[in-house]
Design a protein around this motif. Structure first.
Motif, mmCIF file in Angstrom:
data_model
loop_
_atom_site.group_PDB
_atom_site.id
_atom_site.type_symbol
_atom_site.label_atom_id
_atom_site.label_comp_id
_atom_site.label_asym_id
_atom_site.label_seq_id
_atom_site.Cartn_x
_atom_site.Cartn_y
_atom_site.Cartn_z
ATOM 1 N N ASP A 86 -12.051 -5.391 -1.226
ATOM 2 C CA ASP A 86 -12.068 -3.932 -1.152
ATOM 3 C C ASP A 86 -11.507 -3.310 -2.429
ATOM 4 O O ASP A 86 -10.621 -3.872 -3.084
ATOM 5 C CB ASP A 86 -11.237 -3.442 0.028
ATOM 6 C CG ASP A 86 -12.067 -3.248 1.286
ATOM 7 O OD1 ASP A 86 -13.278 -3.505 1.239
ATOM 8 O OD2 ASP A 86 -11.496 -2.841 2.315
ATOM 9 N N THR A 126 -11.367 3.425 0.869
ATOM 10 C CA THR A 126 -12.054 2.290 0.265
ATOM 11 C C THR A 126 -13.279 2.781 -0.497
ATOM 12 O O THR A 126 -13.697 3.939 -0.372
ATOM 13 C CB THR A 126 -12.512 1.278 1.326
ATOM 14 O OG1 THR A 126 -13.608 1.839 2.071
ATOM 15 C CG2 THR A 126 -11.379 0.916 2.275
ATOM 16 N N ILE A 133 -9.772 0.472 -3.693
ATOM 17 C CA ILE A 133 -9.099 1.622 -3.095
ATOM 18 C C ILE A 133 -8.952 2.733 -4.136
ATOM 19 O O ILE A 133 -8.549 2.479 -5.278
ATOM 20 C CB ILE A 133 -7.698 1.232 -2.566
ATOM 21 C CG1 ILE A 133 -7.803 0.059 -1.582
ATOM 22 C CG2 ILE A 133 -7.015 2.432 -1.908
ATOM 23 C CD1 ILE A 133 -8.629 0.320 -0.354
ATOM 24 N N ARG A 174 0.827 -1.202 0.000
ATOM 25 C CA ARG A 174 0.000 0.000 0.000
ATOM 26 C C ARG A 174 0.868 1.262 0.000
ATOM 27 O O ARG A 174 0.547 2.248 -0.656
ATOM 28 C CB ARG A 174 -0.921 -0.002 1.214
ATOM 29 C CG ARG A 174 -2.200 0.768 0.970
ATOM 30 C CD ARG A 174 -3.136 0.722 2.143
ATOM 31 N NE ARG A 174 -3.283 -0.595 2.738
ATOM 32 C CZ ARG A 174 -3.985 -0.817 3.845
ATOM 33 N NH1 ARG A 174 -4.597 0.192 4.448
ATOM 34 N NH2 ARG A 174 -4.080 -2.028 4.348
ATOM 35 N N SER A 218 -8.116 4.268 4.375
ATOM 36 C CA SER A 218 -7.229 3.118 4.264
ATOM 37 C C SER A 218 -5.784 3.481 4.599
ATOM 38 O O SER A 218 -5.085 2.732 5.275
ATOM 39 C CB SER A 218 -7.313 2.543 2.845
ATOM 40 O OG SER A 218 -6.347 1.561 2.636
ATOM 41 N N ASN A 248 -6.994 -3.744 4.300
ATOM 42 C CA ASN A 248 -7.743 -3.801 3.040
ATOM 43 C C ASN A 248 -8.046 -5.267 2.766
ATOM 44 O O ASN A 248 -7.237 -5.969 2.166
ATOM 45 C CB ASN A 248 -6.916 -3.255 1.867
ATOM 46 C CG ASN A 248 -6.830 -1.754 1.864
ATOM 47 O OD1 ASN A 248 -7.619 -1.061 2.481
ATOM 48 N ND2 ASN A 248 -5.840 -1.232 1.154
#
Length: 378
Positions: free
Chosen positions: A330, A358, A332, A297, A364, A326
């Motif tokens: 999900d 999200t 993003i 991420r 997130s 996440n």
């Protein structure tokens, strides 16, 4: 195991005291990195692991025509060159660790063919009270990166949170509400996601000049997901994982670090990293389901930035804080805003804030970055 008895090792005062003794001591005994060198394939595999098809990282012919004359490694590639920066943490054997953020500073580009060396220390251990797991400890490491000439490439403070697995499973209030809330998408939703991917812009060789950027400007929305276990495995292929080993190598690691061997449904010791693909185990440790990797991420946020700054820009700083899991399913969306323009030591800099949410509008991750852009003044 008796009813109500702890299934996993607990955080103890003795364990914390032993861990604090390591603060500031150079770490010399750790597992080897996934990559020692920034090869063409290693760079491409990492880029593709985060869904980044920038030709500067992936296309030798394109890169040869750039000002670099060769493939450049994307900034987050350095996650593959240190297990420590990626979340491999010592002490508190068998206690759960969740990678939760990184504060990067880059000094120069990593180029194809560079050999990377690192220096790492445990920087700090900070106690927190969390909704997710009650008492938790933020374990912060500092890692410095060098190329084969000894030139500093980057340094990073990254951290994990150490939590009691049993406590997290029982309390987990922060995440309980997200369990089961990922429902099948409509065709209309999927069409919107497809549109975002179709519109994704790689700035590339067209310079984004500092003079053309204004405070308050919005960066284009970047789409990631919807999350799938397949996607998590794609990231692990490029990044290498922390504890993913097979057969004898898995056995050797578990002999050296018994806390890493957590029994699966066949009573076989398996790695704790399987929270990213084993739904049942993820639920056991208090997560809402199989979920993405933290460094993954963080790398999405830097991908958002490198797309925007183009080949002539340079990502100098990026700080990412992970706010929740996440889970599989999900989607993003990453957005950014130009907060400030300034000149420092003759360099034209832009400060950017980022937010990843999200599809349910849950936070997130958050990020803050400083990038250098070319100036029309030269």
């Amino acid at each position: 195991m008796a009813d109500g008895a702890p299934r996993y090792p607990k955080i103890t005062e003795q364990g914390l005291a032993e861990l604090r003794e390591r603060i500031g001591v150079p770490i010399t005994n750790t597992v080897e990195p996934w990559n020692y060198e920034a090869s063409r394939d290693a760079i491409r595999h990492y880029a593709h692991g985060i869904g980044d098809d920038n030709p500067l990282w992936c296309d030798p012919d394109y890169a040869a025509q750039s000002k670099f004359g060769n493939i450049v490694a994307l900034p987050s590639f350095l996650f593959t060159t240190s297990r420590i920066v990626s979340g491999y943490c010592g002490g508190l054997s068998g206690v759960h660790a969740m990678w939760a953020g990184a504060d990067w500073t880059w000094y120069k580009h990593t180029m194809r063919g560079d050999a990377i060396s690192t220096e790492a220390t445990l920087k700090d251990l900070i106690e927190h009270k969390t909704r997710f797991a009650g008492r938790a400890f933020q374990q912060i490491y500092n890692v410095k990166f060098y190329n084969q000439d000894g030139d500093p490439l980057a340094e990073c403070d990254s951290w994990v949170f150490r939590t009691d697995r049993d406590e997290a499973r029982e309390r987990g209030t922060k995440y309980t509400e997200s369990r089961g809330r990922v429902e099948p998408y409509t065709e209309e939703q999927l069409a919107e996601f497809s549109k975002l991917y179709e519109q994704e812009e790689i700035r590339g060789s067209a310079p984004r000049y500092w003079e053309d950027v204004q405070e308050g400007d919005e960066l284009p929305t970047m789409m990631k997901g919807p999350m799938t276990v397949t996607g998590f495995i794609c990231y692990a292929q490029g990044w290498g994982g922390l504890y993913i080993r097979a057969n004898k190598l898995a056995w050797k690691m578990q002999q050296k670090h018994p806390g890493l061997g957590i029994k699966n449904r066949f009573n076989v010791p398996d790695c704790p990293e399987r929270v990213h693909w084993d739904e049942d185990f993820a639920l056991e440790v208090g997560a809402p389901g199989a979920y993405d990797y933290g460094p993954e991420r963080c790398s999405w946020l830097t991908h958002h930035l490198t797309n925007w700054i183009g080949d002539d820009g340079f990502l100098h700083k990026s700080k990412c804080q992970i706010r929740r899991h996440n889970p599989d399913g999900d989607a993003i969306m990453i957005n950014g805003t130009v907060d400030r323009k300034f000149v420092e030591n003759g360099k034209h800099m832009v400060e950017i804030s980022q937010v990843a949410k999200t599809h349910r509008d849950e936070l997130s991750a958050s990020g803050a970055a400083i990038v250098e852009l070319p100036s029309r003044a030269g």
